[in-house]
Design a protein around this motif. Structure first.
Motif, mmCIF file in Angstrom:
data_model
loop_
_atom_site.group_PDB
_atom_site.id
_atom_site.type_symbol
_atom_site.label_atom_id
_atom_site.label_comp_id
_atom_site.label_asym_id
_atom_site.label_seq_id
_atom_site.Cartn_x
_atom_site.Cartn_y
_atom_site.Cartn_z
ATOM 1 N N VAL A 65 55.210 5.704 14.646
ATOM 2 C CA VAL A 65 54.318 6.467 15.536
ATOM 3 C C VAL A 65 55.012 6.726 16.868
ATOM 4 C CG1 VAL A 65 52.177 6.337 16.869
ATOM 5 C CG2 VAL A 65 52.176 5.726 14.458
ATOM 6 N N GLU A 66 55.682 5.724 17.428
ATOM 7 C CA GLU A 66 56.389 5.908 18.697
ATOM 8 C C GLU A 66 57.520 6.921 18.559
ATOM 9 O OE1 GLU A 66 57.700 2.175 20.251
ATOM 10 O OE2 GLU A 66 55.672 1.347 20.306
ATOM 11 N N ARG A 67 58.180 6.944 17.393
ATOM 12 C CA ARG A 67 59.277 7.873 17.172
ATOM 13 C C ARG A 67 58.768 9.315 17.096
ATOM 14 N NH1 ARG A 67 61.759 10.660 13.239
ATOM 15 N NH2 ARG A 67 60.275 10.029 11.661
ATOM 16 N N VAL A 68 57.621 9.529 16.491
ATOM 17 C CA VAL A 68 57.103 10.871 16.235
ATOM 18 C C VAL A 68 56.205 11.368 17.376
ATOM 19 C CG1 VAL A 68 55.744 12.233 14.602
ATOM 20 C CG2 VAL A 68 57.247 10.465 13.763
ATOM 21 N N LEU A 69 55.734 10.473 18.230
ATOM 22 C CA LEU A 69 54.756 10.824 19.270
ATOM 23 C C LEU A 69 55.197 11.980 20.172
ATOM 24 C CD1 LEU A 69 51.990 10.098 20.392
ATOM 25 C CD2 LEU A 69 53.133 8.530 21.949
ATOM 26 N N PRO A 70 56.442 12.032 20.663
ATOM 27 C CA PRO A 70 56.810 13.172 21.527
ATOM 28 C C PRO A 70 56.689 14.523 20.836
ATOM 29 C CG PRO A 70 58.457 11.444 21.705
ATOM 30 C CD PRO A 70 57.520 11.042 20.602
ATOM 31 N N GLN A 71 56.850 14.548 19.540
ATOM 32 C CA GLN A 71 56.740 15.816 18.816
ATOM 33 C C GLN A 71 55.287 16.244 18.662
ATOM 34 O OE1 GLN A 71 58.738 14.972 15.173
ATOM 35 N NE2 GLN A 71 60.758 14.850 16.133
ATOM 36 N N LEU A 72 54.350 15.313 18.815
ATOM 37 C CA LEU A 72 52.941 15.625 18.623
ATOM 38 C C LEU A 72 52.260 16.099 19.896
ATOM 39 C CD1 LEU A 72 51.911 12.594 16.383
ATOM 40 C CD2 LEU A 72 52.506 14.902 15.659
ATOM 41 N N LYS A 73 52.885 15.875 21.040
ATOM 42 C CA LYS A 73 52.266 16.267 22.301
ATOM 43 C C LYS A 73 52.314 17.775 22.462
ATOM 44 C CE LYS A 73 53.126 11.994 24.714
ATOM 45 N NZ LYS A 73 53.812 11.328 25.802
ATOM 46 N N VAL A 74 51.226 18.344 22.932
ATOM 47 C CA VAL A 74 51.137 19.782 23.162
ATOM 48 C C VAL A 74 51.182 20.014 24.661
ATOM 49 C CG1 VAL A 74 49.704 21.830 22.927
ATOM 50 C CG2 VAL A 74 49.773 20.141 21.094
ATOM 51 N N THR A 75 52.139 20.795 25.092
ATOM 52 C CA THR A 75 52.212 21.166 26.501
ATOM 53 C C THR A 75 51.922 22.652 26.616
ATOM 54 O OG1 THR A 75 54.584 21.539 26.308
ATOM 55 C CG2 THR A 75 53.887 19.370 27.077
ATOM 56 N N ILE A 76 51.070 22.981 27.538
ATOM 57 C CA ILE A 76 50.685 24.379 27.733
ATOM 58 C C ILE A 76 51.276 24.833 29.058
ATOM 59 C CG2 ILE A 76 48.764 25.949 28.048
ATOM 60 C CD1 ILE A 76 47.091 24.017 26.374
ATOM 61 N N ARG A 77 52.157 25.820 28.971
ATOM 62 C CA ARG A 77 52.748 26.369 30.178
ATOM 63 C C ARG A 77 51.812 27.414 30.756
ATOM 64 N NH1 ARG A 77 57.401 28.632 27.528
ATOM 65 N NH2 ARG A 77 56.851 27.468 25.700
ATOM 66 N N THR A 78 51.781 27.473 32.083
ATOM 67 C CA THR A 78 50.938 28.475 32.719
ATOM 68 C C THR A 78 51.566 29.850 32.535
ATOM 69 O OG1 THR A 78 52.072 28.150 34.814
ATOM 70 C CG2 THR A 78 50.061 26.873 34.442
ATOM 71 N N ASP A 79 50.719 30.814 32.393
ATOM 72 C CA ASP A 79 51.175 32.185 32.205
ATOM 73 C C ASP A 79 51.458 32.786 33.572
ATOM 74 O OD1 ASP A 79 51.787 34.633 31.188
ATOM 75 O OD2 ASP A 79 49.730 35.194 30.703
ATOM 76 N N ASN A 80 52.730 33.083 33.860
ATOM 77 C CA ASN A 80 53.105 33.615 35.169
ATOM 78 C C ASN A 80 52.599 35.037 35.383
ATOM 79 O OD1 ASN A 80 54.382 31.300 35.998
ATOM 80 N ND2 ASN A 80 56.356 31.909 35.152
ATOM 81 N N LYS A 81 52.114 35.673 34.343
ATOM 82 C CA LYS A 81 51.612 37.029 34.480
ATOM 83 C C LYS A 81 50.129 37.046 34.848
ATOM 84 C CE LYS A 81 54.993 38.901 31.312
ATOM 85 N NZ LYS A 81 55.246 39.553 30.056
ATOM 86 N N ASP A 82 49.516 35.882 34.925
ATOM 87 C CA ASP A 82 48.103 35.818 35.268
ATOM 88 C C ASP A 82 47.939 36.214 36.736
ATOM 89 O OD1 ASP A 82 45.403 35.346 35.128
ATOM 90 O OD2 ASP A 82 45.573 33.192 35.463
ATOM 91 N N TRP A 83 47.037 37.106 37.017
ATOM 92 C CA TRP A 83 46.903 37.658 38.366
ATOM 93 C C TRP A 83 46.431 36.612 39.371
ATOM 94 C CZ3 TRP A 83 42.234 37.781 40.923
ATOM 95 C CH2 TRP A 83 41.091 37.578 40.158
ATOM 96 N N ARG A 84 45.678 35.629 38.938
ATOM 97 C CA ARG A 84 45.210 34.593 39.872
ATOM 98 C C ARG A 84 46.377 33.779 40.411
ATOM 99 N NH1 ARG A 84 41.995 34.580 35.471
ATOM 100 N NH2 ARG A 84 39.909 35.371 35.746
ATOM 101 N N ILE A 85 47.298 33.472 39.530
ATOM 102 C CA ILE A 85 48.471 32.707 39.945
ATOM 103 C C ILE A 85 49.314 33.536 40.906
ATOM 104 C CG2 ILE A 85 50.615 31.662 39.113
ATOM 105 C CD1 ILE A 85 49.069 30.916 36.556
ATOM 106 N N LEU A 86 49.447 34.819 40.609
ATOM 107 C CA LEU A 86 50.232 35.695 41.486
ATOM 108 C C LEU A 86 49.587 35.822 42.858
ATOM 109 C CD1 LEU A 86 51.246 38.518 38.975
ATOM 110 C CD2 LEU A 86 52.645 36.642 39.820
ATOM 111 N N VAL A 87 48.259 35.894 42.906
ATOM 112 C CA VAL A 87 47.562 35.977 44.198
ATOM 113 C C VAL A 87 47.773 34.693 44.986
ATOM 114 C CG1 VAL A 87 45.271 36.083 45.265
ATOM 115 C CG2 VAL A 87 45.866 37.689 43.466
ATOM 116 N N ASP A 88 47.679 33.547 44.314
ATOM 117 C CA ASP A 88 47.925 32.273 44.995
ATOM 118 C C ASP A 88 49.351 32.208 45.532
ATOM 119 O OD1 ASP A 88 45.357 31.413 44.507
ATOM 120 O OD2 ASP A 88 45.897 30.266 42.695
#
Length: 175
Positions: A88-111
C-alpha cells in the motif's frame, strides 16, 4: 504479488446513492475533476482499440474457474499484514489525485491582475520617493552652480572689461 498466490480479482459493486439536487454543489475543483475524468476516459477508449479487452478475458477465466471448482465459500486473506502495508505504501503515490488550477479561468486572471496592480502601486510609491529626493538634490546643485557663476562673473567683470578693451585696441592697430 497477489497473482502469484492464485488470488482471484473481484471488482467491488458499490451501491448507488441518490442525492438531493440541493445537496449537490459543484465548484471549480469538481468541474476540473470531471474534466480530468473525461480526459482519462477518452484516453482509455483510445487505448482499448490497441489491446485485448481484459474485462472479457477476466470474465472468461472467472467463469471457467467457477465451473471447475464450484466453491461457494468466502475467500480469506493469506497475505501478511506487514507485506500488505508495504505494498500500500509503495502504490499510494500513484493513487493520489492532484488537480491543477486552470490558468485560463478568468477569476484567477483577475486576481493576478489585482496582485500585479498592487505590486506596481507599491513600486511606484517607492520610485516616486527616490525621484523626489533626486529632483530636490539636482535643484539645490543647480542653484549653487548658478550662484557661484554669478559670483565669479561679478568678481571678474573688471578683468573682462580690460580684456575687451585690449582686444579692441589690438584690432585697431592691426587694421
Amino acid at each position: 504479488m497477489l497473482s502469484s498466490r492464485d488470488c482471484v480479482d473481484f471488482r467491488p459493486i458499490y451501491p448507488t446513492e441518490e442525492l438531493d439536487e440541493e445537496a449537490i454543489t459543484e465548484d471549480d475543483a469538481e468541474l476540473t475533476l470531471n474534466k480530468v475524468e473525461e480526459e482519462i476516459a477518452e484516453e482509455e477508449t483510445d487505448n482499448e482499440d490497441n489491446y485485448i479487452d481484459l474485462n472479457v478475458l477476466k470474465a472468461q477465466t472467472y467463469k471457467s474457474d467457477m465451473n471447475e471448482s464450484k466453491q461457494e465459500e468466502i475467500l480469506e486473506s493469506t497475505v501478511d499484514a506487514a507485506e500488505w502495508n508495504l505494498e500500500v505504501e509503495r502504490v499510494l503515490p500513484q493513487l493520489k489525485v492532484t488537480i491543477r488550477t486552470d490558468n485560463k479561468d478568468w477569476r484567477i486572471l483577475v486576481d493576478q491582475m489585482h496582485q500585479h496592480k498592487d505590486g506596481i502601486e507599491s513600486a511606484l510609491k517607492e520610485a516616486k520617493g527616490y525621484h523626489e529626493k533626486l529632483h530636490n538634490e539636482i535643484s539645490r546643485t543647480l542653484e549653487k552652480v548658478s550662484s557661484r557663476e554669478k559670483y565669479i562673473n561679478n568678481q571678474l567683470e573688471h578683468l573682462v572689461q580690460e580684456y575687451r578693451s585690449a582686444q579692441a585696441l589690438l584690432s585697431e592697430v592691426t587694421n
